[in-house]
Design a protein around this motif. Structure first.
Motif, PDB file in Angstrom:
ATOM      1  N   SER A  12       7.245 -10.803   2.589  1.00 33.73           N
ATOM      2  CA  SER A  12       6.395 -10.193   1.669  1.00 33.73           C
ATOM      3  C   SER A  12       5.566  -9.134   2.539  1.00 33.73           C
ATOM      4  CB  SER A  12       5.393 -10.994   1.013  1.00 33.73           C
ATOM      5  OG  SER A  12       4.619 -11.676   2.111  1.00 33.73           O
ATOM      6  N   ARG A  13       5.258  -8.078   1.511  1.00 34.41           N
ATOM      7  CA  ARG A  13       4.512  -6.868   2.038  1.00 34.41           C
ATOM      8  C   ARG A  13       3.209  -7.281   2.288  1.00 34.41           C
ATOM      9  NH1 ARG A  13       6.378  -1.902   2.706  1.00 34.41           N
ATOM     10  NH2 ARG A  13       8.160  -2.162   1.359  1.00 34.41           N
ATOM     11  N   ASP A  14       2.656  -8.054   3.294  1.00 28.42           N
ATOM     12  CA  ASP A  14       1.533  -8.349   3.666  1.00 28.42           C
ATOM     13  C   ASP A  14       1.173  -7.213   4.715  1.00 28.42           C
ATOM     14  OD1 ASP A  14      -0.804  -9.561   4.405  1.00 28.42           O
ATOM     15  OD2 ASP A  14      -0.127 -11.377   4.783  1.00 28.42           O
ATOM     16  N   ASN A  15       0.209  -6.338   4.248  1.00 34.91           N
ATOM     17  CA  ASN A  15       0.138  -4.887   5.000  1.00 34.91           C
ATOM     18  C   ASN A  15      -0.715  -5.543   6.285  1.00 34.91           C
ATOM     19  OD1 ASN A  15       1.877  -3.341   3.517  1.00 34.91           O
ATOM     20  ND2 ASN A  15       0.298  -2.819   2.120  1.00 34.91           N
ATOM     21  N   LYS A  16      -2.000  -6.320   5.924  1.00 32.27           N
ATOM     22  CA  LYS A  16      -3.057  -6.443   7.021  1.00 32.27           C
ATOM     23  C   LYS A  16      -2.090  -7.310   8.133  1.00 32.27           C
ATOM     24  CE  LYS A  16      -6.627  -4.736   5.022  1.00 32.27           C
ATOM     25  NZ  LYS A  16      -7.605  -4.012   5.574  1.00 32.27           N
ATOM     26  N   ALA A  17      -1.373  -8.090   7.662  1.00 29.95           N
ATOM     27  CA  ALA A  17      -0.693  -9.062   8.716  1.00 29.95           C
ATOM     28  C   ALA A  17       0.408  -8.233   9.615  1.00 29.95           C
ATOM     29  CB  ALA A  17       0.134 -10.218   8.116  1.00 29.95           C
ATOM     30  N   ILE A  18       1.111  -7.384   8.774  1.00 28.06           N
ATOM     31  CA  ILE A  18       1.893  -6.556   9.497  1.00 28.06           C
ATOM     32  C   ILE A  18       1.259  -5.593  10.427  1.00 28.06           C
ATOM     33  CG2 ILE A  18       3.616  -4.665   9.114  1.00 28.06           C
ATOM     34  CD1 ILE A  18       4.348  -5.745   6.403  1.00 28.06           C
ATOM     35  N   VAL A  19       0.246  -4.894  10.156  1.00 28.17           N
ATOM     36  CA  VAL A  19      -0.588  -4.011  10.904  1.00 28.17           C
ATOM     37  C   VAL A  19      -1.016  -5.143  12.274  1.00 28.17           C
ATOM     38  CG1 VAL A  19      -2.880  -2.918  11.490  1.00 28.17           C
ATOM     39  CG2 VAL A  19      -1.327  -2.585   9.433  1.00 28.17           C
ATOM     40  N   THR A  41      -9.112  13.490  12.543  1.00 29.88           N
ATOM     41  CA  THR A  41      -9.817  12.601  11.967  1.00 29.88           C
ATOM     42  C   THR A  41      -9.978  11.391  12.730  1.00 29.88           C
ATOM     43  OG1 THR A  41      -8.602  13.398   9.871  1.00 29.88           O
ATOM     44  CG2 THR A  41      -9.912  11.301   9.607  1.00 29.88           C
ATOM     45  N   THR A  42     -11.315  10.720  12.821  1.00 32.43           N
ATOM     46  CA  THR A  42     -11.626   9.550  13.289  1.00 32.43           C
ATOM     47  C   THR A  42     -11.285   8.187  12.577  1.00 32.43           C
ATOM     48  OG1 THR A  42     -13.659   9.302  12.278  1.00 32.43           O
ATOM     49  CG2 THR A  42     -13.519  10.725  14.324  1.00 32.43           C
ATOM     50  N   LEU A  43     -11.087   7.165  13.343  1.00 30.86           N
ATOM     51  CA  LEU A  43     -10.550   6.069  12.557  1.00 30.86           C
ATOM     52  C   LEU A  43     -11.372   5.642  11.528  1.00 30.86           C
ATOM     53  CD1 LEU A  43      -9.529   3.725  15.741  1.00 30.86           C
ATOM     54  CD2 LEU A  43      -8.165   5.242  14.168  1.00 30.86           C
ATOM     55  N   GLN A  44     -12.528   5.881  11.466  1.00 31.46           N
ATOM     56  CA  GLN A  44     -13.469   5.670  10.289  1.00 31.46           C
ATOM     57  C   GLN A  44     -13.307   6.544   9.201  1.00 31.46           C
ATOM     58  OE1 GLN A  44     -14.411   5.827  13.340  1.00 31.46           O
ATOM     59  NE2 GLN A  44     -14.555   3.753  13.776  1.00 31.46           N
ATOM     60  N   GLU A  45     -12.346   7.522   9.464  1.00 30.91           N
ATOM     61  CA  GLU A  45     -12.494   8.472   8.256  1.00 30.91           C
ATOM     62  C   GLU A  45     -10.924   9.022   7.971  1.00 30.91           C
ATOM     63  OE1 GLU A  45     -14.065  11.998  10.063  1.00 30.91           O
ATOM     64  OE2 GLU A  45     -16.180  11.560   9.775  1.00 30.91           O
ATOM     65  N   LEU A  46     -10.248   7.727   7.632  1.00 30.25           N
ATOM     66  CA  LEU A  46      -8.871   7.898   7.456  1.00 30.25           C
ATOM     67  C   LEU A  46      -8.562   8.443   6.003  1.00 30.25           C
ATOM     68  CD1 LEU A  46      -7.312   4.685   8.843  1.00 30.25           C
ATOM     69  CD2 LEU A  46      -7.034   6.866   9.671  1.00 30.25           C
ATOM     70  N   GLY A  87      -2.005  -3.440  15.891  1.00 30.00           N
ATOM     71  CA  GLY A  87      -2.894  -2.495  15.338  1.00 30.00           C
ATOM     72  C   GLY A  87      -4.215  -3.187  14.951  1.00 30.00           C
ATOM     73  N   ASP A  88      -5.453  -2.574  14.383  1.00 27.52           N
ATOM     74  CA  ASP A  88      -6.473  -3.211  13.755  1.00 27.52           C
ATOM     75  C   ASP A  88      -6.518  -3.045  12.480  1.00 27.52           C
ATOM     76  OD1 ASP A  88      -9.003  -4.031  13.274  1.00 27.52           O
ATOM     77  OD2 ASP A  88     -10.039  -2.599  14.248  1.00 27.52           O
ATOM     78  N   PRO A  89      -6.560  -4.555  11.765  1.00 22.90           N
ATOM     79  CA  PRO A  89      -6.339  -4.351  10.140  1.00 22.90           C
ATOM     80  C   PRO A  89      -7.632  -3.470   9.570  1.00 22.90           C
ATOM     81  CG  PRO A  89      -5.830  -6.344  11.119  1.00 22.90           C
ATOM     82  CD  PRO A  89      -6.132  -5.559  12.238  1.00 22.90           C
ATOM     83  N   GLY A  90      -8.632  -3.439  10.381  1.00 31.30           N
ATOM     84  CA  GLY A  90      -9.974  -3.034   9.600  1.00 31.30           C
ATOM     85  C   GLY A  90      -9.969  -1.642   9.912  1.00 31.30           C
ATOM     86  N   HIS A  91      -8.850  -1.051  10.604  1.00 33.25           N
ATOM     87  CA  HIS A  91      -8.772   0.383  10.413  1.00 33.25           C
ATOM     88  C   HIS A  91      -7.491   0.818   9.763  1.00 33.25           C
ATOM     89  CE1 HIS A  91     -11.514   0.863  14.151  1.00 33.25           C
ATOM     90  NE2 HIS A  91     -12.413   0.701  13.258  1.00 33.25           N
ATOM     91  N   THR A 103       6.882   0.597  10.626  1.00 28.91           N
ATOM     92  CA  THR A 103       6.392   1.144  11.765  1.00 28.91           C
ATOM     93  C   THR A 103       4.662   1.558  11.677  1.00 28.91           C
ATOM     94  OG1 THR A 103       8.338   1.578  13.110  1.00 28.91           O
ATOM     95  CG2 THR A 103       6.306   2.909  13.757  1.00 28.91           C
ATOM     96  N   LEU A 104       3.870   1.217  12.746  1.00 26.67           N
ATOM     97  CA  LEU A 104       2.495   1.841  12.517  1.00 26.67           C
ATOM     98  C   LEU A 104       2.250   3.157  13.214  1.00 26.67           C
ATOM     99  CD1 LEU A 104      -0.438   0.881  11.680  1.00 26.67           C
ATOM    100  CD2 LEU A 104      -0.757  -0.181  13.990  1.00 26.67           C
ATOM    101  N   CYS A 105       2.004   3.980  12.480  1.00 25.54           N
ATOM    102  CA  CYS A 105       1.781   5.350  13.046  1.00 25.54           C
ATOM    103  C   CYS A 105       0.481   5.900  12.590  1.00 25.54           C
ATOM    104  CB  CYS A 105       3.050   6.260  12.674  1.00 25.54           C
ATOM    105  SG  CYS A 105       2.872   8.138  12.975  1.00 25.54           S
ATOM    106  N   GLN A 106      -0.310   6.348  13.383  1.00 31.57           N
ATOM    107  CA  GLN A 106      -1.465   7.022  13.142  1.00 31.57           C
ATOM    108  C   GLN A 106      -2.323   6.151  12.206  1.00 31.57           C
ATOM    109  OE1 GLN A 106      -1.436  11.194  12.531  1.00 31.57           O
ATOM    110  NE2 GLN A 106       0.548  11.492  13.267  1.00 31.57           N
ATOM    111  N   GLN A 107      -2.561   4.869  12.544  1.00 32.85           N
ATOM    112  CA  GLN A 107      -3.072   4.046  11.563  1.00 32.85           C
ATOM    113  C   GLN A 107      -2.679   3.908  10.118  1.00 32.85           C
ATOM    114  OE1 GLN A 107      -5.442   1.810  12.912  1.00 32.85           O
ATOM    115  NE2 GLN A 107      -4.735   2.786  14.713  1.00 32.85           N
ATOM    116  N   PHE A 108      -1.393   4.318   9.881  1.00 30.88           N
ATOM    117  CA  PHE A 108      -0.809   4.272   8.677  1.00 30.88           C
ATOM    118  C   PHE A 108       0.442   3.196   9.017  1.00 30.88           C
ATOM    119  CE2 PHE A 108      -3.672   7.318   7.151  1.00 30.88           C
ATOM    120  CZ  PHE A 108      -3.632   7.293   5.816  1.00 30.88           C
ATOM    121  N   LEU A 109       0.731   2.564   7.888  1.00 30.97           N
ATOM    122  CA  LEU A 109       2.158   1.999   8.004  1.00 30.97           C
ATOM    123  C   LEU A 109       3.255   2.881   7.382  1.00 30.97           C
ATOM    124  CD1 LEU A 109       1.372  -1.701   6.690  1.00 30.97           C
ATOM    125  CD2 LEU A 109       2.016  -1.057   9.261  1.00 30.97           C
TER     126      LEU A 109
END
Length: 276
Positions: free
Chosen positions: A184-191, A83-88, A196-200, A125-131
């Motif tokens: 706090s579980r700020d996922n974008k900030a953690i990525v 899967t590409t990054l645009q098709e998570l 990582g890229d928060p957009g992906h 941890t960030l793994c395969q564009q998933f936290l």
């Protein structure tokens, strides 16, 4: 005269107020019934996916899962293509997946949390564009974790089973992150902190059900319990009860109101005036 007095004495204002209150309370009761049905469907979905075999997130490059993941436990279908990054993928809530990473080489952040009444950190941890929430480490562990080791020599990629969950947005009053520690579980900030890229970012957090570091026994790989409270039936009965109470109050008030017909004394007085 009688018709005009009747119209003047009819409580139009009270009728409008009681009608609006009745409609509002009854609508709230119907909404709670709909919420109850939605919650029941969500619970049924969670129970179904929690007992279903896990599906692979992506085919692991090592071509073999960890010994901790039995071959019979992994569903042969579907087999997702690369899967590409645009098709998570977006998984159903509580879906169990198999995620593969070289955990030793992955950086991580710590999220302050409480597990079973004990304060500590959740390792993310960030793994395969998933936290991936790798688990909980209590404060004062006998062997504090300074590095999370892989269970295979050479830091090879291994696979573990995880559970997909959607986490709530952080509170605007939460403390800001400091020195790699989040409050706090700020996922974008953690990525972003993990490079990582928060957009992906895949929007969901995968909570490991199996240890990603067996050599670190202080790491408790356990997703947080699902907090389902289905009290909507009680709420619906409360709103419907209040609606009926308003209706009863209105009927009782009308019955206790003085008769709208002219009284006998008024009739006699009017008759006296006419005769005179």
């Amino acid at each position: 005269m009688t018709t005009e007095a009747t119209r003047a004495r009819f409580p139009w204002g009270l009728t409008v107020v009681c009608a609006l209150a009745f409609v509002l309370l009854a609508s709230l009761g119907v909404w709670q019934v709909q919420r109850m049905q939605w919650k029941q469907a969500l619970i049924a979905q969670a129970e179904a996916v929690a007992t279903a075999p896990p599906v692979p997130l992506y085919p692991p490059r090592s071509a073999r899962p960890s010994a901790r993941v039995e071959a019979s436990a992994v569903a042969p279908e579907p087999q997702p293509a690369a899967t590409t990054l645009q098709e998570l993928p977006k998984f159903p809530e509580f879906q169990r997946v198999v995620v593969a990473c070289n955990w030793e080489t992955r950086g991580y952040v710590r999220l302050r949390s409480i597990h079973e009444g004990v304060a500590g950190d959740r390792i993310i941890t960030l793994c395969q564009q998933f936290l991936v929430d790798r688990g909980f480490v209590p404060d004062g562990a006998t062997r504090p974790i300074t590095r999370l080791y892989s269970s295979e020599p050479g830091g090879r990629e291994i696979a573990v089973i995880a559970q997909a969950r959607t986490t709530p947005l952080p509170s605007p009053f939460a403390l800001a992150a400091r020195d790699g520690i989040f409050y706090s579980r700020d996922n974008k900030a953690i990525v972003k902190a993990l490079g990582g890229d928060p957009g992906h970012f895949g929007s969901q957090v995968l909570f490991a059900e199996q240890s990603t570091a067996p050599e670190a026994p202080a790491l408790i790989a356990e997703p947080p319990p699902a907090a389902f409270s289905n009290n909507h039936l009680g709420y619906a009965l409360t709103w419907f009860g209040l609606a009926l109470a308003v209706l009863g109050f209105y009927i009782a008030l009308l019955r206790r109101k003085p008769s709208l017909k002219p009284s006998r004394s008024e009739g006699e007085a009017s008759g006296t005036k006419e005769s005179s």
